[in-house]
Design a protein around this motif. Structure first.
Motif, PDB file in Angstrom:
ATOM      1  N   TRP A  33      17.921  17.280  16.457  1.00  0.00           N
ATOM      2  CA  TRP A  33      16.528  17.406  16.862  1.00  0.00           C
ATOM      3  C   TRP A  33      15.966  18.798  16.591  1.00  0.00           C
ATOM      4  O   TRP A  33      14.838  18.930  16.124  1.00  0.00           O
ATOM      5  CB  TRP A  33      16.396  17.093  18.354  1.00  0.00           C
ATOM      6  CG  TRP A  33      16.460  15.649  18.691  1.00  0.00           C
ATOM      7  CD1 TRP A  33      16.397  14.596  17.821  1.00  0.00           C
ATOM      8  CD2 TRP A  33      16.600  15.081  19.986  1.00  0.00           C
ATOM      9  NE1 TRP A  33      16.491  13.409  18.505  1.00  0.00           N
ATOM     10  CE2 TRP A  33      16.613  13.675  19.831  1.00  0.00           C
ATOM     11  CE3 TRP A  33      16.719  15.617  21.262  1.00  0.00           C
ATOM     12  CZ2 TRP A  33      16.725  12.805  20.916  1.00  0.00           C
ATOM     13  CZ3 TRP A  33      16.830  14.760  22.341  1.00  0.00           C
ATOM     14  CH2 TRP A  33      16.836  13.364  22.175  1.00  0.00           C
ATOM     15  N   LEU A  34      16.721  19.835  16.893  1.00  0.00           N
ATOM     16  CA  LEU A  34      16.201  21.192  16.775  1.00  0.00           C
ATOM     17  C   LEU A  34      16.367  21.737  15.359  1.00  0.00           C
ATOM     18  O   LEU A  34      15.427  22.281  14.776  1.00  0.00           O
ATOM     19  CB  LEU A  34      16.888  22.113  17.784  1.00  0.00           C
ATOM     20  CG  LEU A  34      16.755  21.707  19.261  1.00  0.00           C
ATOM     21  CD1 LEU A  34      17.409  22.757  20.148  1.00  0.00           C
ATOM     22  CD2 LEU A  34      15.299  21.522  19.656  1.00  0.00           C
ATOM     23  N   SER A  35      17.557  21.613  14.793  1.00  0.00           N
ATOM     24  CA  SER A  35      17.814  22.204  13.479  1.00  0.00           C
ATOM     25  C   SER A  35      16.982  21.550  12.387  1.00  0.00           C
ATOM     26  O   SER A  35      16.669  22.191  11.371  1.00  0.00           O
ATOM     27  CB  SER A  35      19.302  22.102  13.135  1.00  0.00           C
ATOM     28  OG  SER A  35      19.725  20.753  13.128  1.00  0.00           O
ATOM     29  N   GLU A  36      16.603  20.286  12.572  1.00  0.00           N
ATOM     30  CA  GLU A  36      15.777  19.599  11.579  1.00  0.00           C
ATOM     31  C   GLU A  36      14.307  19.542  11.978  1.00  0.00           C
ATOM     32  O   GLU A  36      13.513  18.852  11.330  1.00  0.00           O
ATOM     33  CB  GLU A  36      16.329  18.192  11.328  1.00  0.00           C
ATOM     34  CG  GLU A  36      17.724  18.204  10.721  1.00  0.00           C
ATOM     35  CD  GLU A  36      18.256  16.815  10.437  1.00  0.00           C
ATOM     36  OE1 GLU A  36      17.534  15.831  10.702  1.00  0.00           O
ATOM     37  OE2 GLU A  36      19.401  16.708   9.933  1.00  0.00           O
ATOM     38  N   GLY A  37      13.951  20.244  13.055  1.00  0.00           N
ATOM     39  CA  GLY A  37      12.554  20.327  13.456  1.00  0.00           C
ATOM     40  C   GLY A  37      11.958  19.034  13.973  1.00  0.00           C
ATOM     41  O   GLY A  37      10.734  18.851  13.949  1.00  0.00           O
ATOM     42  N   GLN A  38      12.800  18.125  14.457  1.00  0.00           N
ATOM     43  CA  GLN A  38      12.300  16.837  14.940  1.00  0.00           C
ATOM     44  C   GLN A  38      11.725  16.918  16.348  1.00  0.00           C
ATOM     45  O   GLN A  38      10.846  16.145  16.715  1.00  0.00           O
ATOM     46  CB  GLN A  38      13.441  15.805  14.905  1.00  0.00           C
ATOM     47  CG  GLN A  38      13.986  15.547  13.521  1.00  0.00           C
ATOM     48  CD  GLN A  38      15.197  14.642  13.531  1.00  0.00           C
ATOM     49  OE1 GLN A  38      15.896  14.533  14.541  1.00  0.00           O
ATOM     50  NE2 GLN A  38      15.463  13.989  12.414  1.00  0.00           N
ATOM     51  N   VAL A  39      12.229  17.862  17.126  1.00  0.00           N
ATOM     52  CA  VAL A  39      11.786  18.053  18.507  1.00  0.00           C
ATOM     53  C   VAL A  39      11.544  19.538  18.723  1.00  0.00           C
ATOM     54  O   VAL A  39      12.302  20.380  18.212  1.00  0.00           O
ATOM     55  CB  VAL A  39      12.834  17.528  19.513  1.00  0.00           C
ATOM     56  CG1 VAL A  39      12.466  17.905  20.950  1.00  0.00           C
ATOM     57  CG2 VAL A  39      12.987  16.013  19.388  1.00  0.00           C
ATOM     58  N   THR A  40      10.511  19.864  19.479  1.00  0.00           N
ATOM     59  CA  THR A  40      10.214  21.256  19.806  1.00  0.00           C
ATOM     60  C   THR A  40      10.747  21.574  21.194  1.00  0.00           C
ATOM     61  O   THR A  40      10.472  20.827  22.146  1.00  0.00           O
ATOM     62  CB  THR A  40       8.704  21.526  19.768  1.00  0.00           C
ATOM     63  OG1 THR A  40       8.211  21.252  18.452  1.00  0.00           O
ATOM     64  CG2 THR A  40       8.397  22.973  20.131  1.00  0.00           C
ATOM     65  N   LEU A  41      11.517  22.640  21.318  1.00  0.00           N
ATOM     66  CA  LEU A  41      12.032  23.069  22.622  1.00  0.00           C
ATOM     67  C   LEU A  41      11.166  24.201  23.151  1.00  0.00           C
ATOM     68  O   LEU A  41      11.101  25.279  22.548  1.00  0.00           O
ATOM     69  CB  LEU A  41      13.486  23.527  22.506  1.00  0.00           C
ATOM     70  CG  LEU A  41      14.126  24.047  23.798  1.00  0.00           C
ATOM     71  CD1 LEU A  41      14.144  22.961  24.872  1.00  0.00           C
ATOM     72  CD2 LEU A  41      15.542  24.559  23.527  1.00  0.00           C
ATOM     73  N   ALA A  42      10.488  23.951  24.255  1.00  0.00           N
ATOM     74  CA  ALA A  42       9.668  24.969  24.908  1.00  0.00           C
ATOM     75  C   ALA A  42      10.448  25.537  26.085  1.00  0.00           C
ATOM     76  O   ALA A  42      11.284  24.855  26.684  1.00  0.00           O
ATOM     77  CB  ALA A  42       8.354  24.359  25.385  1.00  0.00           C
ATOM     78  N   ARG A  43      10.168  26.777  26.427  1.00  0.00           N
ATOM     79  CA  ARG A  43      10.863  27.435  27.519  1.00  0.00           C
ATOM     80  C   ARG A  43       9.875  27.860  28.607  1.00  0.00           C
ATOM     81  O   ARG A  43       8.680  28.041  28.358  1.00  0.00           O
ATOM     82  CB  ARG A  43      11.612  28.671  27.011  1.00  0.00           C
ATOM     83  CG  ARG A  43      12.764  28.354  26.057  1.00  0.00           C
ATOM     84  CD  ARG A  43      13.913  27.657  26.744  1.00  0.00           C
ATOM     85  NE  ARG A  43      15.107  27.590  25.905  1.00  0.00           N
ATOM     86  CZ  ARG A  43      16.259  27.044  26.292  1.00  0.00           C
ATOM     87  NH1 ARG A  43      16.367  26.517  27.507  1.00  0.00           N
ATOM     88  NH2 ARG A  43      17.297  27.014  25.491  1.00  0.00           N
ATOM     89  N   ALA A  44      10.396  28.018  29.803  1.00  0.00           N
ATOM     90  CA  ALA A  44       9.638  28.555  30.929  1.00  0.00           C
ATOM     91  C   ALA A  44      10.616  29.315  31.800  1.00  0.00           C
ATOM     92  O   ALA A  44      11.835  29.128  31.697  1.00  0.00           O
ATOM     93  CB  ALA A  44       8.958  27.437  31.719  1.00  0.00           C
ATOM     94  N   LYS A  45      10.103  30.172  32.683  1.00  0.00           N
ATOM     95  CA  LYS A  45      10.992  31.036  33.460  1.00  0.00           C
ATOM     96  C   LYS A  45      11.838  30.263  34.463  1.00  0.00           C
ATOM     97  O   LYS A  45      12.969  30.660  34.756  1.00  0.00           O
ATOM     98  CB  LYS A  45      10.169  32.111  34.175  1.00  0.00           C
ATOM     99  CG  LYS A  45       9.584  33.166  33.246  1.00  0.00           C
ATOM    100  CD  LYS A  45       8.885  34.265  34.025  1.00  0.00           C
ATOM    101  CE  LYS A  45       8.373  35.345  33.083  1.00  0.00           C
ATOM    102  NZ  LYS A  45       7.693  36.445  33.814  1.00  0.00           N
ATOM    103  N   THR A  46      11.299  29.188  35.015  1.00  0.00           N
ATOM    104  CA  THR A  46      11.992  28.437  36.069  1.00  0.00           C
ATOM    105  C   THR A  46      11.796  26.942  35.852  1.00  0.00           C
ATOM    106  O   THR A  46      10.904  26.521  35.103  1.00  0.00           O
ATOM    107  CB  THR A  46      11.429  28.802  37.455  1.00  0.00           C
ATOM    108  OG1 THR A  46      10.052  28.383  37.514  1.00  0.00           O
ATOM    109  CG2 THR A  46      11.536  30.298  37.727  1.00  0.00           C
ATOM    110  N   PRO A  47      12.609  26.090  36.520  1.00  0.00           N
ATOM    111  CA  PRO A  47      12.349  24.650  36.467  1.00  0.00           C
ATOM    112  C   PRO A  47      10.936  24.292  36.947  1.00  0.00           C
ATOM    113  O   PRO A  47      10.275  23.441  36.354  1.00  0.00           O
ATOM    114  CB  PRO A  47      13.426  24.081  37.404  1.00  0.00           C
ATOM    115  CG  PRO A  47      14.539  25.072  37.350  1.00  0.00           C
ATOM    116  CD  PRO A  47      13.875  26.406  37.228  1.00  0.00           C
ATOM    117  N   ALA A  48      10.494  24.963  38.020  1.00  0.00           N
ATOM    118  CA  ALA A  48       9.141  24.697  38.521  1.00  0.00           C
ATOM    119  C   ALA A  48       8.090  25.002  37.468  1.00  0.00           C
ATOM    120  O   ALA A  48       7.102  24.269  37.315  1.00  0.00           O
ATOM    121  CB  ALA A  48       8.882  25.508  39.783  1.00  0.00           C
ATOM    122  N   ALA A  49       8.304  26.089  36.708  1.00  0.00           N
ATOM    123  CA  ALA A  49       7.346  26.450  35.664  1.00  0.00           C
ATOM    124  C   ALA A  49       7.318  25.409  34.550  1.00  0.00           C
ATOM    125  O   ALA A  49       6.268  25.158  33.948  1.00  0.00           O
ATOM    126  CB  ALA A  49       7.687  27.828  35.101  1.00  0.00           C
TER     127      ALA A  49
END
Length: 341
Positions: A233-249
């Motif tokens: 998913w990630l290496s082939e650009g099929q899914v975008t992984l977004a980040r946030a500081k906490t689970p709540a965020a």
């Protein structure tokens, strides 16, 4: 018990259990999986509560395909355990031969305020009691988890620590955990779920449904299950992984429409939903992204590493053979879901 009820008798219990005001679960029975069943739907039928699907999951992992049911297989539907917990094993003492390290704030697995100090702590206590080569041991609580692996365990200030996720060491042998630590057999596996807005028609029936989606996970959380040999998913650009500081965020980003879904372990996700007041606004999909094990770890430079891991693994095997493993897990699951409700 109820394992050998005839179909008509079982149907009678089902009708009674689903009637208004019914309080009794249909449990300690065997159930043959039908086409279209899920762990969620089976839990709703037998407990009148979909959230208790993990009771069935942890009782039947040997016949499940991950967190998915297989039509034609027979599942045992356990009764929920009681919330009380036994005292720690007599081998546990302050001045001990083996020193273990853990931390709190990880319900239902480890926390000093939980019965038995958490499910994983109680499993470790019981495994140490049943090992064929028992030794005395202590458990120290350090609330700053960032210090556990490095420097505390890496520098052998403690012998072993728990509970820790194991990376995919075959695919990423240079991962710092793989390079520096040995891992026990999994103490338990946890489902990694997809949480979506309740009004979103998002479905996750196969990996193809995730193509083009944006998933949120907190900073520092693993991503190996999103990029493995059968899923790029990630290496082939099929899914975008977004980040946030906490689970709540992450859940805040979901509600703002910035991401399509949040991916967390079931327990952390459920706990965060309740804390954020999102229980009716966000739901977990019934298919998990993966299962991840929680392990005991020890430095590869520890001179007794092999012997100590043997004790944990042998004790855990004996714990399962005696049936105590399932008793401990069921009791803590029931308490966790009761507290959330």
């Amino acid at each position: 018990m109820l394992k050998h009820l005839q179909p008509l008798a079982l149907w009678g219990l089902l009708v009674a259990a689903l009637a208004p005001g019914a309080a009794h679960a249909i449990c300690d029975v065997d159930y043959r999986v039908q086409p279209g069943d899920t762990l969620f739907s089976i839990a709703e039928t037998h407990y009148n509560d979909r959230s208790r699907w993990t009771l069935i999951y942890y009782s039947n992992q040997h016949v499940l395909a991950g967190p998915s049911v297989i039509p034609g297989k027979t599942l045992h539907i356990p009764c929920a355990g009681q919330a009380s917990a036994p005292d720690p094993t007599p081998l546990r003492k302050d001045d001990a031969e083996m020193k273990l390290l853990t931390g709190g704030g990880f319900a239902p697995f480890t926390d000093q305020a939980l019965p038995g100090q958490g499910m994983i702590t109680e499993l470790v206590n019981a495994a140490m009691e049943l090992t064929p080569s028992p030794v005395s041991y202590s458990i120290t609580w350090e609330e700053d988890w960032s210090r556990h692996l490095f420097p505390m365990l890496d520098e052998k200030q403690f012998d072993m620590g728990f509970p820790w996720l194991k990376p995919d060491c075959a695919a990423t042998p240079d991962n710092e955990r793989c390079v520096n630590f040995h891992f026990s057999e999994p103490l338990i596996t946890i489902p990694i779920m997809v949480f979506v807005r309740a009004d979103d028609p998002f479905r996750f029936d196969s990996d193809a449904d995730m193509i083009g989606k944006t998933l949120c996970r907190p900073d520092g959380y693993y991503s190996h299950d999103l990029d493995r040999s059968d899923r790029r998913w990630l290496s082939e650009g099929q899914v975008t992984l977004a980040r946030a500081k906490t689970p709540a965020a992450c859940f805040q980003r979901l509600m703002a429409g910035e991401v399509d879904a949040v991916s967390l372990n079931l327990f952390l996700g459920a706990d965060t939903l309740i804390a954020e007041g999102l229980r009716d606004k966000v739901i977990p999909l019934e298919r998990a992204i993966s299962e991840e094990g929680l392990h005991v770890v020890i430095s590869k430079r520890h001179w007794r590493g092999t012997a100590h891991l043997y004790r944990i693994n042998a004790g855990l095997k004996a714990l399962k053979a005696e049936g105590r493993f399932q008793d401990i897990v069921s009791r803590h699951l029931e308490l966790f879901w009761a507290q959330l409700q």
